[in-house]
Design a protein around this motif. Structure first.
Motif, PDB file in Angstrom:
ATOM      1  N   LEU A 182     -44.020 -45.304  -9.709  1.00  0.00           N
ATOM      2  CA  LEU A 182     -44.599 -45.327 -11.788  1.00  0.00           C
ATOM      3  C   LEU A 182     -45.827 -45.300 -12.281  1.00  0.00           C
ATOM      4  O   LEU A 182     -46.356 -45.838 -10.661  1.00  0.00           O
ATOM      5  CB  LEU A 182     -43.703 -46.821 -11.603  1.00  0.00           C
ATOM      6  N   LEU A 183     -46.062 -44.946 -13.469  1.00  0.00           N
ATOM      7  CA  LEU A 183     -46.964 -44.774 -13.571  1.00  0.00           C
ATOM      8  C   LEU A 183     -47.362 -45.643 -14.320  1.00  0.00           C
ATOM      9  O   LEU A 183     -47.190 -45.690 -16.041  1.00  0.00           O
ATOM     10  CB  LEU A 183     -47.702 -42.992 -14.201  1.00  0.00           C
ATOM     11  N   GLY A 184     -48.419 -46.061 -14.743  1.00  0.00           N
ATOM     12  CA  GLY A 184     -48.763 -47.352 -15.935  1.00  0.00           C
ATOM     13  C   GLY A 184     -50.157 -48.197 -16.231  1.00  0.00           C
ATOM     14  O   GLY A 184     -50.969 -47.177 -14.944  1.00  0.00           O
ATOM     15  N   THR A 185     -50.149 -49.423 -16.612  1.00  0.00           N
ATOM     16  CA  THR A 185     -51.580 -49.763 -16.412  1.00  0.00           C
ATOM     17  C   THR A 185     -51.791 -50.419 -14.737  1.00  0.00           C
ATOM     18  O   THR A 185     -51.101 -50.215 -14.406  1.00  0.00           O
ATOM     19  CB  THR A 185     -51.337 -51.371 -17.251  1.00  0.00           C
ATOM     20  N   PRO A 186     -53.268 -50.426 -14.732  1.00  0.00           N
ATOM     21  CA  PRO A 186     -53.874 -50.599 -13.788  1.00  0.00           C
ATOM     22  C   PRO A 186     -53.540 -51.812 -13.707  1.00  0.00           C
ATOM     23  O   PRO A 186     -54.164 -52.789 -14.663  1.00  0.00           O
ATOM     24  CB  PRO A 186     -55.004 -49.447 -13.683  1.00  0.00           C
ATOM     25  N   ARG A 187     -54.341 -52.645 -12.408  1.00  0.00           N
ATOM     26  CA  ARG A 187     -54.378 -53.868 -11.794  1.00  0.00           C
ATOM     27  C   ARG A 187     -52.970 -54.677 -11.914  1.00  0.00           C
ATOM     28  O   ARG A 187     -53.349 -55.330 -12.726  1.00  0.00           O
ATOM     29  CB  ARG A 187     -55.605 -53.795 -12.090  1.00  0.00           C
ATOM     30  N   SER A 188     -52.032 -53.695 -12.083  1.00  0.00           N
ATOM     31  CA  SER A 188     -49.957 -54.975 -12.128  1.00  0.00           C
ATOM     32  C   SER A 188     -49.930 -55.132 -10.943  1.00  0.00           C
ATOM     33  O   SER A 188     -50.393 -54.996  -9.982  1.00  0.00           O
ATOM     34  CB  SER A 188     -50.144 -54.123 -13.691  1.00  0.00           C
ATOM     35  N   ASN A 189     -49.088 -56.244 -11.674  1.00  0.00           N
ATOM     36  CA  ASN A 189     -47.620 -56.101 -10.480  1.00  0.00           C
ATOM     37  C   ASN A 189     -46.439 -55.513 -10.763  1.00  0.00           C
ATOM     38  O   ASN A 189     -46.313 -55.328 -12.243  1.00  0.00           O
ATOM     39  CB  ASN A 189     -47.858 -57.766 -10.338  1.00  0.00           C
ATOM     40  N   VAL A 190     -45.713 -54.855  -9.970  1.00  0.00           N
ATOM     41  CA  VAL A 190     -44.944 -53.877 -10.139  1.00  0.00           C
ATOM     42  C   VAL A 190     -44.080 -54.305  -9.236  1.00  0.00           C
ATOM     43  O   VAL A 190     -43.839 -53.924  -8.343  1.00  0.00           O
ATOM     44  CB  VAL A 190     -45.411 -52.361 -10.289  1.00  0.00           C
ATOM     45  N   VAL A 191     -42.352 -54.575 -10.380  1.00  0.00           N
ATOM     46  CA  VAL A 191     -41.145 -54.800  -9.348  1.00  0.00           C
ATOM     47  C   VAL A 191     -39.926 -54.334  -9.545  1.00  0.00           C
ATOM     48  O   VAL A 191     -40.207 -53.470 -11.003  1.00  0.00           O
ATOM     49  CB  VAL A 191     -41.029 -56.233  -8.744  1.00  0.00           C
ATOM     50  N   VAL A 192     -39.049 -53.478  -9.231  1.00  0.00           N
ATOM     51  CA  VAL A 192     -38.250 -52.600  -9.122  1.00  0.00           C
ATOM     52  C   VAL A 192     -37.042 -53.645  -8.690  1.00  0.00           C
ATOM     53  O   VAL A 192     -36.495 -54.660  -8.045  1.00  0.00           O
ATOM     54  CB  VAL A 192     -38.053 -51.639  -7.989  1.00  0.00           C
ATOM     55  N   ASN A 193     -35.651 -53.767  -9.522  1.00  0.00           N
ATOM     56  CA  ASN A 193     -35.003 -54.642  -9.667  1.00  0.00           C
ATOM     57  C   ASN A 193     -33.521 -53.154  -9.795  1.00  0.00           C
ATOM     58  O   ASN A 193     -33.764 -53.115 -11.259  1.00  0.00           O
ATOM     59  CB  ASN A 193     -34.346 -55.448 -10.230  1.00  0.00           C
TER      60      ASN A 193
ATOM     61  N   GLU B  37     -50.127 -50.279  -5.301  1.00  0.00           N
ATOM     62  CA  GLU B  37     -50.764 -49.642  -6.358  1.00  0.00           C
ATOM     63  C   GLU B  37     -51.844 -48.405  -5.296  1.00  0.00           C
ATOM     64  O   GLU B  37     -52.716 -48.585  -4.494  1.00  0.00           O
ATOM     65  CB  GLU B  37     -51.688 -50.246  -7.270  1.00  0.00           C
ATOM     66  N   THR B  38     -51.253 -46.967  -5.312  1.00  0.00           N
ATOM     67  CA  THR B  38     -52.202 -46.236  -4.675  1.00  0.00           C
ATOM     68  C   THR B  38     -53.497 -45.855  -4.380  1.00  0.00           C
ATOM     69  O   THR B  38     -53.988 -44.779  -4.037  1.00  0.00           O
ATOM     70  CB  THR B  38     -51.267 -45.585  -3.590  1.00  0.00           C
ATOM     71  N   GLN B  39     -53.321 -45.898  -5.632  1.00  0.00           N
ATOM     72  CA  GLN B  39     -54.576 -45.147  -7.093  1.00  0.00           C
ATOM     73  C   GLN B  39     -54.016 -45.600  -8.489  1.00  0.00           C
ATOM     74  O   GLN B  39     -52.900 -45.959  -8.379  1.00  0.00           O
ATOM     75  CB  GLN B  39     -54.513 -44.246  -6.791  1.00  0.00           C
ATOM     76  N   PRO B  40     -55.355 -46.047  -8.737  1.00  0.00           N
ATOM     77  CA  PRO B  40     -55.221 -47.192 -10.205  1.00  0.00           C
ATOM     78  C   PRO B  40     -54.469 -46.390 -11.326  1.00  0.00           C
ATOM     79  O   PRO B  40     -54.076 -45.379 -11.629  1.00  0.00           O
ATOM     80  CB  PRO B  40     -56.876 -46.447 -10.664  1.00  0.00           C
TER      81      PRO B  40
END
Length: 250
Positions: free
Chosen positions: A76-87, A99-102
């Motif tokens: 996923l590419l999106g806003t840096p420094r966020s929390n991302v989960v998949v459902n 987040e492997t890079q910003p």
């Protein structure tokens, strides 16, 4: 005596009259000087809070068909420094992406025998930032590539993923060789290992590259400074792709 008191009271009233008039003439709020100010924000406007956004959300199957034991790689590419989960309904809840890079979030899921593979197309990512969130449904573009390959029309080039060091990363060698790696993916005719070409700062180092299980590995004692990496590869149908990134050794 009473007359004298009345005179003094009248005089006092005359002295207080201007002050009373001044108090009445001003609004109530102006009669008390505030000790602090409260910032005013126009309705509907939020300050200093990032608006979350998702640019893309894709799933990449490591190889073959959707079946137990295969691994789905989410990116996923999106806003840096966020929390991302998949459902994925009836399959997995709140699978975290790292987040492997910003602004780049990755994670994987291994398909189980009990999973309904039809539901994988409905994977949804939730990106949360500053109390707000953005939702995106997965793009299973690899299905189209797989269908083309099955009909003998492999026109899609392979993909180069998960490069390390990451683009823009600062790496400390600490007296050891700098390690470079990348993952190759092709859902059609497959990656041609003999086609892999790696250049560092314009210098061809392909003969020292190891390619195993569609992964590229290389190490070298690089000096401090900025380095540019160029990686190129073809699949067995002749479709080619290349990518370039930079990192710094400090």
């Amino acid at each position: 005596m009473k007359a004298h008191l009345r005179k003094n009271a009248a005089a006092a009233m005359l002295l207080l009259a201007p002050l009373g008039a001044a108090l009445v003439a001003q609004p109530a709020a102006a009669q008390y000087a505030p000790q602090y100010r409260v910032a005013q924000v126009a309705p509907g406007h939020v300050t200093n809070v990032a608006v979350p956004a998702v640019e893309s959300f894709v799933a990449d199957l490591d190889r073959g068909r959707l079946e137990p034991g295969r691994v789905l790689h989410f990116r996923l590419l999106g806003t840096p420094r966020s929390n991302v989960v998949v459902n994925i309904q009836n399959i997995v809840s709140d699978l975290p992406l790292a987040e492997t890079q910003p602004g780049v979030y990755v994670g994987s899921y291994t398909i189980r025998r009990s999973d309904d593979v039809k539901m994988l197309d409905r994977a949804v990512a939730v990106l949360r930032t500053g109390g707000k969130h953005a939702v995106a449904r997965v793009n299973m573009g690899w299905r189209e590539q797989q269908a083309s390959a099955q009909h003998g029309r492999d026109t899609t080039p392979p993909r180069i993923l998960d490069m390390t060091p990451h683009n823009g990363e600062r790496v400390s060698d600490r007296g050891r060789n700098t390690r470079l790696s990348a993952r190759l993916s092709d859902d059609g005719s497959g990656v041609d290992p003999a086609s892999v070409r790696l250049r560092i700062n314009g210098r061809d180092v392909s003969r020292d590259v190891r390619v195993r299980d569609d992964e590229v590995h290389y190490r070298e004692d690089l000096p401090r400074g900025r380095h540019t990496v160029e990686l190129a590869v073809r699949d067995r149908a002749g479709n080619a792709t290349r990518t370039t990134w930079t990192f710094n050794v400090v």
